[in-house]
Design an enzyme around this catalytic site. Structure first.
Site, mmCIF file in Angstrom:
data_model
loop_
_atom_site.group_PDB
_atom_site.id
_atom_site.type_symbol
_atom_site.label_atom_id
_atom_site.label_comp_id
_atom_site.label_asym_id
_atom_site.label_seq_id
_atom_site.Cartn_x
_atom_site.Cartn_y
_atom_site.Cartn_z
ATOM 1 N N SER A 132 0.845 -1.188 0.000
ATOM 2 C CA SER A 132 0.000 0.000 0.000
ATOM 3 C C SER A 132 0.886 1.246 0.000
ATOM 4 C CB SER A 132 -0.943 -0.026 1.206
ATOM 5 O OG SER A 132 -1.942 0.951 1.070
ATOM 6 N N ASP A 186 -9.016 -4.499 -6.099
ATOM 7 C CA ASP A 186 -8.619 -3.562 -5.048
ATOM 8 C C ASP A 186 -9.443 -2.282 -5.178
ATOM 9 O OD1 ASP A 186 -7.328 -1.847 -3.285
ATOM 10 O OD2 ASP A 186 -5.329 -2.586 -3.793
ATOM 11 N N HIS A 242 -7.676 -5.140 -1.430
ATOM 12 C CA HIS A 242 -6.380 -4.498 -1.182
ATOM 13 C C HIS A 242 -5.400 -5.436 -0.473
ATOM 14 C CE1 HIS A 242 -3.616 -1.216 -0.934
ATOM 15 N NE2 HIS A 242 -3.675 -1.100 0.374
#
Length: 734
Positions: A605, A680, A712
């Site tokens: 991320s 995602d 995600h």
């Protein structure tokens, strides 16, 4: 051996002794002898043996000031002095006479919301029930099973969302439908503003349980992001409303439903365009709603009061401004014995602290102050006129419990002063459930770097703790690495940054080891804490078993270090963070056992963004990188988070250009693997796909792997597969 033994006898016995000694040395455990290495099935949360290899836990709940030990099969009352247990009821007691569908499966999550009454609220396969253990019978049941629901102990009413419409069922089972236009575009009773500002749900019961405040989000004007479902015969469009930075955002309004009149009013807040409504709090008399409102630029907070009966605005009683960004994360908290006063949490002096205000918005006093942050307001003790907080006062990497006097602000440490305490979180991320009804007692679930878990009973006004439970080390008998913690200076030359180091199993300081820098680096995260093994991730232990050294550094921009520390990255995400991470690399290069020709980097991320940033800005330093779900250009990220830290692409074009990784694609030299969940909805695939296209155009060669259907983060056992893949990439290339 006798005094007249012959030389031959002496030699023979000496040889026998030598052989026996050698055999003993072979059989005895030796530091260099591998015992047993932990696997990903044991270290990863999706692994088959993960629970068995995690520190054991016990579950407790307060019934007024009585502590109850909740186990799967029974609930027992604890004697606060002797710590002996007396069984209140069992799972068999509750399930007797119930159908298979209605039965409860465990008592670990039982609630006792009615002090003085022998009533337990138990979740079942069909919904919930209230069991009276004195009468030994179930006295009330309610069906549930909805994905989005909110139950109110005060009225026993249930708010829930079904087929995108909002409903309320009262304690007698009568159901009313509150909406008719719910859809993918008109969302009721669910989290809004993409879970920012501490928002985690969309329904809010009043203290008396007779009114329900709820969010209504109109996102019809927000552009769709084209997600795809590949499980159908022909792939199906599955669009997701995704407001990107600088683009049109949704509009939120707040309704209030009254159970007594079966009517709904909407708060008269004016035009909701480009406004955020956060941290809803009811007044103690259930007649007013207090809301922290922000402008889209997120620089101004207005604490606004509304009449919950007619929806009219009573006025703005408090405002706050920050030139960069203001970020309210917690509702105001009323003093339980004085409805005319409340506590506001604010970072206006540079650190998150408590301020006592009256209901006209006048500040009475600042309750806490110092170069540390209040993490949570746990609750109050009326008898002692005090508030209990969790803070970083003892250390930036610790969480400790303190009692704060409301009269003079005096703080008293309640726990042992080490480690991270109050490790029991509710759905809202708070810790209020650890405090008894009167506020005099706390059950404290905590950990230290060398303590997997301990649960103790604390009493305000008394020193020391009473140990309720101590977990064994689940890794006993396994080969484990050495975990250590230290500090280095940030790139500004003055700020201390905390790091964690995980040395290879069987570490030999005369050897050189390949090293992986694990990085996150973004807001709202602290990777290094004084928890068990300094909060090391299981994958780090797995890699240490394969001969790697791991290094983790919390750079400026991460959380719980004050506003200046966090806002250092404003309008230029990734730049200050990289400078600090490279200070970590400089430190690694001073260590004789680090192979400076074999340094890798991995993150997910924001950490994926950092991984590619480091790989392309320092291509001669990092040989291998694995970037998961990476942000590539902040103009493709969502409005609330993106604009808070970067402003909009229109107002900060230089910052967006400077931080974009698209122009950096040409600089890639080392081996880089990008991993992405195909569906995602947080960091949409447009990011990594655009970077790959830029690499193609530049002639650079990243590797790419996708997880179909995954969001995600990889769920379940796919996380084990993911981390095995990450490991293999480093093994093959580093």
């Amino acid at each position: 051996m006798t005094a007249n033994a012959t030389t031959e006898e002496i030699m023979t016995k000496t040889n026998i002794a030598a052989w026996l000694g050698l055999i003993a040395l072979i059989l005895l455990p030796h530091p260099a002898m591998a015992q047993k290495l932990l696997t990903l099935e044991e270290l990863n949360f999706g692994g088959k043996n993960y629970r068995k290899m995690s520190p054991a836990n016990e579950y407790y709940a307060w019934w007024g000031d009585v502590l109850v030990h909740s186990e799967r099969e029974s609930c027992s009352q604890i004697d606060g002095k002797k710590l002996t247990e007396n069984t209140l009821f069992t799972l068999d007691d509750i399930n007797g006479g119930l159908s298979e569908e209605e039965k409860a499966y465990s008592l670990t999550a039982v609630q006792f919301p009615y002090p003085g009454q022998t009533l337990a609220v138990v979740e079942t396969g069909a919904g919930r029930l209230i069991y009276d253990w004195q009468q030994k019978k179930t006295v009330w049941t309610q069906k549930d099973g909805h994905e989005v629901s909110d139950w109110c102990p005060a009225s026993k009413a249930l708010a829930y969302v079904d087929e995108q419409q909002l409903f309320v069922t009262d304690e007698n089972g009568k159901t009313r439908q509150l909406s008719t236009d719910g859809s993918r575009e008109i969302v009721y009773g669910q989290s809004v503003h993409r879970d920012e500002f501490g928002i985690y749900k969309g329904t809010f019961w009043s203290p008396d349980g007779q009114k329900l405040a709820f969010y209504r989000m109109d996102q019809s004007m927000v552009d769709d992001y084209p997600q795809v479902d590949i499980t159908t015969r022909i792939a199906t469009e599955m669009p997701d409303k995704y407001p990107m930075a600088g683009e049109t955002s949704h509009k939120v309004t707040i309704g209030v439903y009254d159970l007594a009149t079966a009517t709904t009013v909407y708060l008269n807040a004016g035009d909701p365009t480009d406004r955020y409504f956060t941290n809803l709090q009811w007044s103690p008399d259930s007649k007013s709603l207090y809301i922290q409102e922000l402008n889209r630029d997120q620089t101004d907070i207005a604490l606004t009061v509304y009449d919950a009966v007619n929806g009219e605005r009573k006025g703005v009683i408090y405002t706050e401004h920050n030139d960069r960004y203001a970020e309210p994360l917690t509702p105001i908290t009323f003093i339980p014995w004085d409805s005319g006063k409340f506590i506001l949490q604010s970072q206006k002096d540079g650190y998150n602290h408590l301020y006592l205000l009256d209901t006209k918005g006048k500040q009475i006093k600042q309750l806490t102050k110092g170069q540390w942050v209040v993490i949570d307001l746990v609750g109050f003790c009326r008898k002692r006129n005090s508030v209990v907080v969790l803070s970083t006062e003892a250390s930036p990497i610790q969480n400790n419990l303190y009692e704060v006097s409301l009269s003079n602000g005096k703080r008293t440490l309640l726990d042992n002063g080490r480690g991270c305490h109050a490790n029991v979180w509710q759905a809202d991320g708070r810790h209020t459930s650890i405090l008894s009804a009167s506020g005099k007692f706390i059950f404290d679930n905590y950990t230290e770097p060398d303590v997997p878990r301990r649960i103790s009973l604390l009493t305000l006004g008394e020193k020391g703790e009473k140990t309720l439970f101590t977990a064994d080390n689940p890794w006993e008998g396994y080969d484990v690495p050495e975990f250590s913690c230290g500090t280095i200076k940030a790139a500004d030359g003055t700020t201390d940054l905390y790091y964690r180091m995980v040395k290879p199993i069987g570490f030999d300081p005369s050897k050189k080891y390949p090293t992986v820098v694990y990085v996150y680096g973004g807001p709202h995260s602290r990777n290094v804490e004084a928890r068990w093994n300094y909060m090391s991730r299981g994958w780090e232990t797995y890699m240490a078993g394969k001969g790697y050294l791991l290094f983790i550094l919390d750079n400026r921009g991460s959380k719980d270090r004050g506003l200046a520390f966090e806002q250092a990255t404003f309008r230029q995400l990734g730049q200050v963070e990289m400078a600090d991470q490279m200070k970590g690399v400089e430190y690694l290069k001073t260590l004789p056992y680090v192979d400076t020709e074999r340094i890798g980097v991995h993150g997910w991320s924001f950490g994926g963004f950092m991984t590619i940033s480091l790989m392309t800005n320092y291509p001669d330093v990092f040989k291998v990188g694995v970037a998961g779900g990476p942000v590539i250009d902040w103009k493709w990220y969502e409005v609330m988070y993106g604009e808070r830290y970067m402003d909009t692409p229109q107002t900060n074009p230089e910052g967006y250009e400077k931080t974009s990784l698209i122009p950096q694609a040409k600089n890639l030299k080392g081996k880089l693997q990008i991993i992405q969940g195909l569906n995602d909805k947080t960091v949409v695939p447009q990011h990594c796909l655009s970077f790959i296209e830029a690499c193609i155009n530049a002639g650079t060669q990243p590797d790419f792997f996708v997880y179909p259907g995954e969001p995600h983060n990889m769920r379940g056992h796919k996380s084990v597969h993911l981390h095995e893949r990450i490991t293999k990439y480093f093994e093959e290339n580093l």
